[in-house]
Write a protein that holds these residues in place. Structure first.
Motif, PDB file in Angstrom:
ATOM      1  N   SER A 277       0.943  -1.353  -0.050  1.00 54.01           N
ATOM      2  CA  SER A 277      -0.070  -0.093  -0.040  1.00 54.01           C
ATOM      3  C   SER A 277       0.786   1.272   0.045  1.00 54.01           C
ATOM      4  O   SER A 277       0.530   2.249  -0.713  1.00 54.01           O
ATOM      5  CB  SER A 277      -0.780   0.007   1.166  1.00 54.01           C
ATOM      6  N   VAL A 278       1.879   1.182   0.760  1.00 54.00           N
ATOM      7  CA  VAL A 278       2.664   2.512   0.809  1.00 54.00           C
ATOM      8  C   VAL A 278       3.382   2.784  -0.466  1.00 54.00           C
ATOM      9  O   VAL A 278       4.133   3.938  -0.459  1.00 54.00           O
ATOM     10  CB  VAL A 278       3.561   2.334   2.025  1.00 54.00           C
TER      11      VAL A 278
ATOM     12  N   SER B 112       2.446   2.579  -3.452  1.00 54.61           N
ATOM     13  CA  SER B 112       1.298   2.396  -4.652  1.00 54.61           C
ATOM     14  C   SER B 112       1.579   3.745  -5.549  1.00 54.61           C
ATOM     15  O   SER B 112       1.907   4.986  -4.819  1.00 54.61           O
ATOM     16  CB  SER B 112      -0.058   2.765  -4.074  1.00 54.61           C
TER      17      SER B 112
ATOM     18  N   MET C  78      -3.644   3.365  -3.318  1.00 58.18           N
ATOM     19  CA  MET C  78      -2.975   3.372  -2.147  1.00 58.18           C
ATOM     20  C   MET C  78      -4.395   2.792  -1.192  1.00 58.18           C
ATOM     21  O   MET C  78      -4.185   1.915  -0.322  1.00 58.18           O
ATOM     22  CB  MET C  78      -2.240   4.430  -1.585  1.00 58.18           C
TER      23      MET C  78
ATOM     24  N   TYR D  30      -4.522  -0.484   0.630  1.00 60.92           N
ATOM     25  CA  TYR D  30      -4.734  -0.701   2.324  1.00 60.92           C
ATOM     26  C   TYR D  30      -6.163  -0.962   2.795  1.00 60.92           C
ATOM     27  O   TYR D  30      -6.107  -1.853   3.596  1.00 60.92           O
ATOM     28  CB  TYR D  30      -4.513   0.879   2.532  1.00 60.92           C
TER      29      TYR D  30
ATOM     30  N   GLU E 274       6.438   6.420   6.252  1.00 58.86           N
ATOM     31  CA  GLU E 274       6.203   5.235   5.221  1.00 58.86           C
ATOM     32  C   GLU E 274       7.005   4.046   5.604  1.00 58.86           C
ATOM     33  O   GLU E 274       6.635   2.794   5.512  1.00 58.86           O
ATOM     34  CB  GLU E 274       6.868   6.017   4.023  1.00 58.86           C
TER      35      GLU E 274
END
Length: 424
Positions: free
Chosen positions: A313-314, A316, A322, A326, A385
Motif C-alpha cells: 500500500s505505501v 502505490s 493506495m 490498504y 512510510e
C-alpha cells in the motif's frame, strides 16, 4: 432479508442493543479521528500522536479485571452509565477551548479516561448475546454487530476529515457527547436475562471480608486467562498480539503520513478504507462457509494475504490505488474477527464468557499501546512510510509462521470446536 435475520430484529433486546451499538460507534469513530488529529495539530509531531495512541489504548489492559465484573452485574446498567460518563468527559474539551485553556496535555489526559469506560462496552455486549440470541444465529448476530462497528467506521471516517475542515476537531467533541446520551437512552430499553452467576450474586449472602472477595475475583480472572492460554489456541493469540503491536504503530503515524500526501481529508479516507475493508470482511464471513475449515489454516492464509497488501500500500503509484490496496489488506481481519467470536461462544460455557472475552481483548490488545508509543518514536527517526511498510512485512511473517506451524494448522473448525481446544 432472510427469516433468521428478520427474527433477530424482532428480538427486542437484539434490536436495542444493535441500534445502541450503532449510535455509540458513530461517536467512537468520529472521536477517534478528531482526537488523533487534534493531538497532531496541538503537539506537532508523531511523538505526541504515539503517546496519544499509547494512553488511549493502554486502558485495554483493564479488561483483564473487567471480566468477573461483567459476569456479575447488570449489563444494562453498565452500558447506560458508561455512555453518560463519556458524554460528560467529552464536554471538557469544547469547554476548555471556549475558555482559552485547550492544550495537548488536556487532550492526552481525557483520552485514556474515556477509553477506560469504552473498554467495558464491547465484552459486555458480546458476553450477553448468547443470553437472548439462539446459538444457531450467533454467527449472523456477530456479523451484524461487527457491521454496526465497521460499517459506521466506514461512513464516519469518510466524513470525519471533511468535518474537521468545516467545523473543527473541537466541535466534533460536542457532537459526540450528544450521541453518547442518545445511546444511553437506547440501552435503557434493554431487558437482558441475568447469567446464572448474576442471579446467585443477587441473593442475600453473608458479609464477606475484602480478602475473600479479592481471592474470589482473582480466581475467576485467572480462570478466564487460563482458558485462553490453552496450548493450541495460544498460538493464534500470541500472533494476534504481535499483529496488534504493528497495527498500533501504523495507526499513530497515519496523520503524519497523510500530511505528506494530502491532509485531514486523506487521513479520513485512509481510515475509511480500513473500516470498509474490515466491514466487507465481516459481511461476507457468514457466506464463505468457513465453519468447516480449520481455524489455524484460515488465520494463516488470511494474514499472509493481509501482510502482502499492507506492505504494498505505501508503494502505490497514486493515492487512490493506495487507498484500495490498504483497504483490501483489512478484509481478512474482518473475516477472522467474526469467526473467532463464534468460535469462543460455541466452546466456552456462557457463565464464563464475560471473563474470557475480557481476557481475550486484553491479551490481544495489550501490544497496541506499546506499538503506538514505539511507532510514534520511531516515526520521528525513520518516517511514517517506513513504519507502515515494516508493519505490513511483520503481518506477512506471522501469517507464514501459522502456515508452517503444525499445532496451529491442526486447530479444529468452528463446526467441531469444543472446550478441549482451550484446555489442550
Amino acid at each position: 432479508m432472510s427469516d433468521s435475520s428478520m427474527n433477530l430484529f424482532l428480538n427486542r433486546n437484539f434490536l436495542f442493543m444493535f441500534f445502541g451499538r450503532l449510535v455509540t460507534n458513530v461517536g467512537d469513530s468520529i472521536y477517534a479521528v478528531a482526537a488523533m488529529w487534534l493531538v497532531s495539530e496541538l503537539g506537532g509531531s508523531t511523538f505526541y500522536t504515539g503517546l496519544a495512541g499509547f494512553l488511549s489504548l493502554i486502558p485495554r489492559f483493564i479488561q483483564f479485571f473487567s471480566g468477573p465484573i461483567i459476569d456479575r452485574i447488570s449489563i444494562r446498567h453498565l452500558l447506560i452509565h458508561t455512555q453518560l460518563i463519556q458524554a460528560f468527559l467529552l464536554l471538557i474539551i469544547p469547554a476548555a477551548s471556549y475558555l482559552g485553556q485547550l492544550n495537548v496535555v488536556l487532550v492526552l489526559i481525557i483520552s485514556p479516561i474515556i477509553s477506560i469506560f469504552n473498554t467495558l462496552i464491547y465484552p459486555a455486549q458480546m458476553s450477553s448475546l448468547p443470553s437472548f440470541v439462539p446459538k444457531k444465529d450467533l454467527t449472523k448476530a456477530n456479523s451484524y454487530f461487527t457491521f454496526a462497528g465497521q460499517g459506521i467506521d466506514t461512513f464516519c471516517n469518510a466524513v470525519s476529515g471533511v468535518l474537521i475542515v468545516i467545523v473543527g476537531a473541537v466541535s466534533i467533541y460536542l457532537l459526540d457527547s450528544v450521541l453518547f446520551i442518545i445511546s444511553a437512552i437506547l440501552f435503557s430499553f434493554l431487558r437482558i436475562p441475568k447469567h446464572k452467576q448474576q442471579i446467585e450474586q443477587s441473593q442475600p449472602v453473608e458479609k464477606e471480608n475484602i480478602s475473600v472477595i479479592l481471592q474470589h475475583y482473582k480466581t475467576e480472572l485467572l480462570e478466564g486467562i487460563h482458558i485462553l492460554l490453552g496450548k493450541s489456541f495460544s498460538r493464534l493469540l500470541w500472533g494476534m498480539l504481535l499483529i496488534n503491536l504493528v497495527g498500533g504503530a501504523t495507526f499513530v503515524v497515519l496523520p503524519a503520513f497523510s500530511k505528506l500526501h494530502g491532509g485531514p481529508e486523506l487521513y479520513g479516507l485512509l481510515l475509511m478504507a480500513q473500516a470498509m475493508g474490515s466491514m466487507f470482511g465481516a459481511l461476507i464471513a457468514p457466506f464463505l462457509k468457513l465453519e468447516r475449515i480449520g481455524m489455524g489454516l484460515i488465520y494463516a492464509t488470511a494474514f499472509s494475504v493481509s501482510g502482502i497488501l499492507w506492505t504494498l500500500s505505501v508503494h502505490s503509484p497514486n493515492i487512490w490505488m493506495m487507498m484500495i490496496i490498504y483497504g483490501l489488506s483489512w478484509v481478512p481481519g474482518g473475516v477472522t474477527n467474526i469467526l473467532i467470536n463464534s468460535y469462543i461462544q460455541k466452546a466456552i460455557p456462557q457463565h464464563l464468557l464475560g471473563r474470557v472475552f475480557s481476557a481475550s481483548y486484553s491479551l490481544s490488545g495489550i501490544a497496541a499501546p506499546i506499538g503506538s508509543l514505539c511507532g510514534g518514536i520511531l516515526g520521528e527517526v525513520f518516517g511514517s512510510e517506513v513504519i507502515i511498510g515494516v508493519s505490513g512485512l511483520s503481518v506477512l511473517f506471522i501469517g507464514l509462521y501459522w502456515l508452517f506451524d503444525k499445532t496451529t494448522r491442526k486447530l479444529p473448525s468452528s463446526d467441531h470446536v469444543t472446550e478441549k481446544v482451550f484446555q489442550a
